[in-house]
Design a protein around this motif. Structure first.
Motif, mmCIF file in Angstrom:
data_model
loop_
_atom_site.group_PDB
_atom_site.id
_atom_site.type_symbol
_atom_site.label_atom_id
_atom_site.label_comp_id
_atom_site.label_asym_id
_atom_site.label_seq_id
_atom_site.Cartn_x
_atom_site.Cartn_y
_atom_site.Cartn_z
ATOM 1 N N GLU A 175 0.821 -1.209 0.000
ATOM 2 C CA GLU A 175 0.000 0.000 0.000
ATOM 3 C C GLU A 175 0.854 1.258 0.000
ATOM 4 O O GLU A 175 0.543 2.228 -0.711
ATOM 5 N N GLN A 176 1.928 1.235 0.794
ATOM 6 C CA GLN A 176 2.821 2.391 0.809
ATOM 7 C C GLN A 176 3.461 2.592 -0.572
ATOM 8 O O GLN A 176 3.524 3.715 -1.070
ATOM 9 N N THR A 177 3.925 1.511 -1.162
ATOM 10 C CA THR A 177 4.523 1.590 -2.497
ATOM 11 C C THR A 177 3.504 2.106 -3.508
ATOM 12 O O THR A 177 3.824 2.950 -4.354
ATOM 13 N N ASN A 178 2.289 1.584 -3.390
ATOM 14 C CA ASN A 178 1.228 2.018 -4.300
ATOM 15 C C ASN A 178 0.934 3.509 -4.119
ATOM 16 O O ASN A 178 0.799 4.247 -5.104
ATOM 17 N N ARG A 179 0.830 3.973 -2.868
ATOM 18 C CA ARG A 179 0.596 5.400 -2.611
ATOM 19 C C ARG A 179 1.742 6.242 -3.165
ATOM 20 O O ARG A 179 1.521 7.282 -3.795
ATOM 21 N N GLU A 180 2.973 5.792 -2.941
ATOM 22 C CA GLU A 180 4.131 6.526 -3.451
ATOM 23 C C GLU A 180 4.123 6.551 -4.983
ATOM 24 O O GLU A 180 4.398 7.588 -5.593
ATOM 25 N N PHE A 181 3.781 5.401 -5.572
ATOM 26 C CA PHE A 181 3.702 5.335 -7.033
ATOM 27 C C PHE A 181 2.636 6.297 -7.549
ATOM 28 O O PHE A 181 2.876 7.055 -8.493
ATOM 29 N N LEU A 182 1.460 6.252 -6.945
ATOM 30 C CA LEU A 182 0.370 7.127 -7.379
ATOM 31 C C LEU A 182 0.738 8.597 -7.166
ATOM 32 O O LEU A 182 0.451 9.438 -8.023
ATOM 33 N N GLU A 195 3.795 9.893 -7.060
ATOM 34 C CA GLU A 195 4.843 10.245 -8.023
ATOM 35 C C GLU A 195 4.272 10.355 -9.436
ATOM 36 O O GLU A 195 4.619 11.287 -10.174
ATOM 37 N N ALA A 196 3.395 9.417 -9.784
ATOM 38 C CA ALA A 196 2.779 9.460 -11.120
ATOM 39 C C ALA A 196 1.947 10.735 -11.279
ATOM 40 O O ALA A 196 1.972 11.384 -12.332
ATOM 41 N N THR A 197 1.228 11.106 -10.243
ATOM 42 C CA THR A 197 0.420 12.325 -10.292
ATOM 43 C C THR A 197 1.314 13.549 -10.452
ATOM 44 O O THR A 197 1.024 14.440 -11.265
ATOM 45 N N LYS A 198 2.392 13.590 -9.699
ATOM 46 C CA LYS A 198 3.333 14.717 -9.810
ATOM 47 C C LYS A 198 3.928 14.794 -11.217
ATOM 48 O O LYS A 198 4.032 15.882 -11.790
ATOM 49 N N GLU A 199 4.328 13.639 -11.743
ATOM 50 C CA GLU A 199 4.919 13.621 -13.082
ATOM 51 C C GLU A 199 3.910 14.075 -14.130
ATOM 52 O O GLU A 199 4.246 14.871 -15.007
ATOM 53 N N ARG A 200 2.691 13.566 -14.039
ATOM 54 C CA ARG A 200 1.652 13.949 -15.016
ATOM 55 C C ARG A 200 1.340 15.438 -14.907
ATOM 56 O O ARG A 200 1.149 16.110 -15.915
ATOM 57 N N PHE A 201 1.292 15.947 -13.699
ATOM 58 C CA PHE A 201 1.013 17.362 -13.504
ATOM 59 C C PHE A 201 2.150 18.206 -14.087
ATOM 60 O O PHE A 201 1.911 19.202 -14.768
ATOM 61 N N ALA A 202 3.391 17.781 -13.828
ATOM 62 C CA ALA A 202 4.545 18.514 -14.374
ATOM 63 C C ALA A 202 4.534 18.470 -15.904
ATOM 64 O O ALA A 202 4.814 19.481 -16.566
ATOM 65 N N GLN A 203 4.209 17.305 -16.463
ATOM 66 C CA GLN A 203 4.126 17.196 -17.923
ATOM 67 C C GLN A 203 3.026 18.103 -18.471
ATOM 68 O O GLN A 203 3.214 18.772 -19.488
ATOM 69 N N ALA A 204 1.887 18.108 -17.798
ATOM 70 C CA ALA A 204 0.776 18.950 -18.257
ATOM 71 C C ALA A 204 1.162 20.425 -18.190
ATOM 72 O O ALA A 204 0.843 21.202 -19.102
ATOM 73 N N GLN A 205 1.840 20.822 -17.123
ATOM 74 C CA GLN A 205 2.282 22.214 -17.008
ATOM 75 C C GLN A 205 3.283 22.557 -18.114
ATOM 76 O O GLN A 205 3.202 23.634 -18.720
ATOM 77 N N ALA A 206 4.221 21.649 -18.381
ATOM 78 C CA ALA A 206 5.212 21.891 -19.429
ATOM 79 C C ALA A 206 4.535 21.996 -20.796
ATOM 80 O O ALA A 206 4.872 22.872 -21.597
#
Length: 156
Positions: free
Chosen positions: A82-89, A91-102
């Protein structure tokens, strides 16, 4: 002279239509790109949601089937997953948000450059047309004077 003015008006209208078409195409491109990115983000969110649900179901079945002796190990593994899944989610959210901003920044810069280029093009075209019209006016004036002199022998 009237035909020349009409030709200039038609060329100006043609340029304006081309610029308008370019603006519409740019707007359509930006709209399509935005819609595509939103659809991709929605699909990814659905996939991650389904992945999370599947992972939780698998963990419940695993814990149910294990023996009391392995219950402590399974619970620890479950918490780790669950911790890994939360961290993955996260991190994935941060990456997608950064990509969307870029991408949004890139599209904004592209639009601004296109708008500037269009403005400069129109300004330069108008300047060139004005200079051409002045030169033609001067040429016609001189031609008229020369013609008058050749016919009447005196300046106007």
């Amino acid at each position: 002279m009237t035909a020349l003015m009409e030709k200039i008006r038609q060329e100006h209208k043609s340029i304006a239509e081309e610029v308008s078409q370019l603006f519409r195409e740019t707007h359509e491109f930006l709209s399509a790109t935005t819609a595509n990115r939103e659809e991709q983000a929605k699909k990814q969110a659905q996939y991650l949601h389904q992945f999370h649900q599947n992972l939780q179901q698998t963990n419940r079945e695993f814990l149910t089937e294990t023996t009391k002796e392995r219950l402590a190990q399974a619970q620890a593994l479950h918490q780790e997953l669950e911790q890994t899944n939360r961290e993955f989610l996260t991190e994935a959210t941060k990456e997608r948000f950064a990509q969307a901003q870029a991408q949004a920044k890139f599209l904004q810069e592209f639009y601004q450059e296109l708008e500037q280029t269009t403005h400069e093009f129109l300004a330069e075209t108008a300047k060139n047309r004005t200079e051409q019209a002045k030169a033609q006016k001067q040429y016609l004036h001189q031609f008229r004077q020369d013609l008058f002199v050749s016919i009447f022998g005196t300046h106007i």
